[in-house]
Design an enzyme around this catalytic site. Structure first.
Site, mmCIF file in Angstrom:
data_model
loop_
_atom_site.group_PDB
_atom_site.id
_atom_site.type_symbol
_atom_site.label_atom_id
_atom_site.label_comp_id
_atom_site.label_asym_id
_atom_site.label_seq_id
_atom_site.Cartn_x
_atom_site.Cartn_y
_atom_site.Cartn_z
ATOM 1 N N GLY A 296 -19.389 -23.056 -2.011
ATOM 2 C CA GLY A 296 -19.227 -24.445 -2.187
ATOM 3 C C GLY A 296 -17.794 -24.775 -2.242
ATOM 4 O O GLY A 296 -16.897 -24.234 -1.781
ATOM 5 N N CYS A 297 -17.789 -26.207 -2.946
ATOM 6 C CA CYS A 297 -16.254 -26.818 -3.074
ATOM 7 C C CYS A 297 -15.110 -25.877 -3.731
ATOM 8 O O CYS A 297 -14.089 -26.144 -3.181
ATOM 9 C CB CYS A 297 -16.479 -28.060 -3.577
ATOM 10 S SG CYS A 297 -17.488 -29.170 -2.583
ATOM 11 N N ASN A 298 -15.259 -25.011 -4.388
ATOM 12 C CA ASN A 298 -14.555 -24.148 -5.296
ATOM 13 C C ASN A 298 -14.058 -22.845 -4.386
ATOM 14 O O ASN A 298 -13.072 -22.306 -4.784
ATOM 15 C CB ASN A 298 -15.004 -23.818 -6.454
ATOM 16 C CG ASN A 298 -16.274 -23.064 -6.324
ATOM 17 O OD1 ASN A 298 -17.267 -23.470 -6.511
ATOM 18 N ND2 ASN A 298 -16.071 -21.580 -6.384
ATOM 19 N N ALA A 299 -14.709 -22.794 -3.343
ATOM 20 C CA ALA A 299 -14.458 -21.477 -2.570
ATOM 21 C C ALA A 299 -12.945 -21.299 -1.989
ATOM 22 O O ALA A 299 -12.739 -20.272 -1.904
ATOM 23 C CB ALA A 299 -15.455 -21.358 -1.613
ATOM 24 N N MET B 174 -13.445 -27.331 -7.778
ATOM 25 C CA MET B 174 -14.446 -27.187 -8.629
ATOM 26 C C MET B 174 -15.630 -27.158 -7.736
ATOM 27 O O MET B 174 -15.686 -27.920 -6.719
ATOM 28 C CB MET B 174 -14.531 -28.262 -9.630
ATOM 29 C CG MET B 174 -14.328 -29.431 -9.321
ATOM 30 S SD MET B 174 -12.847 -30.165 -8.895
ATOM 31 C CE MET B 174 -11.980 -30.434 -10.491
#
Length: 364
Positions: free
Chosen positions: A147-150, A351
């Site tokens: 996801g976006c934190n990756a 995050m």
């Protein structure tokens, strides 16, 4: 004084950022354009779009049919779109990154590719090596589904590779075809997603070794990483199978911004612990463009100003949330602004699902 351990990158060969590049598809849509494309008129849903703090996004929507209606795409069509677009955008961002780093494809020794908008085997790294003619001996890694934190999860790993291979160029590439994960309906669940995400790719180059080997336009050094997962919010952000639609779709809990914001102070305190630095010593803040409420929550909980997050806000306005690559769009804007000076400290924060916050401390 930074000492080894607890997220600190080994001092002997701390990686430096030597280049960045971004790419988006050619088609750009206003929020009203997207509402029209999805034939959405419900006032509750249109208000989500209009209060998103997003002006435009780059997307790849299905072409209208003879009747002007955009037919829903099958899961197979969406996976094909992801493969095509992720590779095209990824190649463009990679080339732009290497150009800024003063490097060529032949200099690349490790390629790490991140995506959450589709699943491929072999992964994007293998496809790009074939597509661009990269040396077949280039080591590679693929991070899928975080996801976006990756982006910062991957940067941590690539920094470790770079530190272990001084003088060898590594590139992290985040390439997200978010429109390959769109559900074309008028439900509130999908409205949150359809109003927020955009397509885009970002790449960042790392090199460790003697300072004299650094390129003329050197970026900051990576000093320390810190993470924080919120296990009780594990289901708050997810990409799972929608049985009614017969396809995968995103889900974002409305409370996500407040949960993430409440934990921002915890992870930043951990990041700065033992460094002798205070939050007021951080001159540059590059935070994931997760959405208006996410940004507002981080501002409040960390005591920041809108100016501190001007690049984050600008990326959200002009591109929407481009998932794992969002922070790279902000970093590119900071470089173009030429506001960073030698000795400045910066914090990058992402995050995403888990729910998770990832951070890295850098210094120019």
């Amino acid at each position: 004084m930074l000492e080894a351990g607890d997220g600190v990158v080994t001092a002997a060969h701390r990686p430096r950022i030597t280049g960045v590049g971004t790419a988006v598809p050619p088609a750009s849509y206003s929020q009203q354009d997207v509402l029209d494309a999805f034939a959405i008129s419900d006032p509750k849903i249109t208000s989500v779009f209009r209060n998103s703090a997003i002006d435009r996004r780059h997307l790849q929507l299905p072409e209208p049919g003879p009747d002007g209606v955009r037919s829903p795409e099958t899961q197979g069509d969406l996976l094909d779109k992801h493969k095509r677009s992720a590779v095209e955008m990824g190649a463009e961002a990679l080339r732009a990154c290497l150009k800024r780093a003063g490097a060529d494809l032949s200099d690349l020794r490790h390629l790490c590719c991140v995506t959450s908008t589709g699943f491929l085997t072999p992964g994007i790294s293998a496809l790009l090596i074939r597509e661009l003619g990269i040396d077949r001996h280039c080591s590679r890694s693929d991070i899928v589904g975080m996801g976006c934190n990756a982006g910062l999860n991957a940067l941590n790993l690539v920094a470790g590779w770079s530190a272990a291979h001084p003088g060898e160029l590594a590139v992290l590439l985040c390439t997200e075809a978010c429109s390959a994960a769109y559900a074309m309906d008028a439900s509130m669940r999908t409205a949150v997603v359809n109003s927020l995400f955009g397509d885009g790719a970002g790449a960042i180059a790392l090199l460790s070794g003697p300072q004299e080997a650094a390129p003329a336009e050197e970026g900051p050094t990576l000093l320390k990483f810190a993470s924080c997962i919120i296990p009780e919010a594990v289901g708050a952000m997810r990409y799972d199978w929608d049985r009614d639609l017969g396809r995968f779709s995103f889900y974002l809990d409305p409370q996500v911004p407040y949960v993430v914001g409440a934990h921002a102070e915890i992870v930043i305190d951990r990041l700065l612990a033992g460094t002798g630095l205070r939050r007021s010593d951080i001159r540059h803040w590059l935070v994931h463009s997760g959405g208006k409420k996410v940004i507002d929550s981080v501002v409040v909980n960390l005591g920041l100003t809108r100016h501190d997050l001007r690049h984050t806000v600008g990326v959200l306005r002009d591109y929407g949330n481009v998932s794992s690559g969002s922070f790279l769009f902000s970093y590119e804007r900071l470089l173009d602004e030429k506001a960073a000076e030698p000795g400045d400290y910066g914090v990058l924060m992402t995050m995403g699902p888990g729910s998770t916050l990832e951070t890295v401390l850098v210094q120019w």
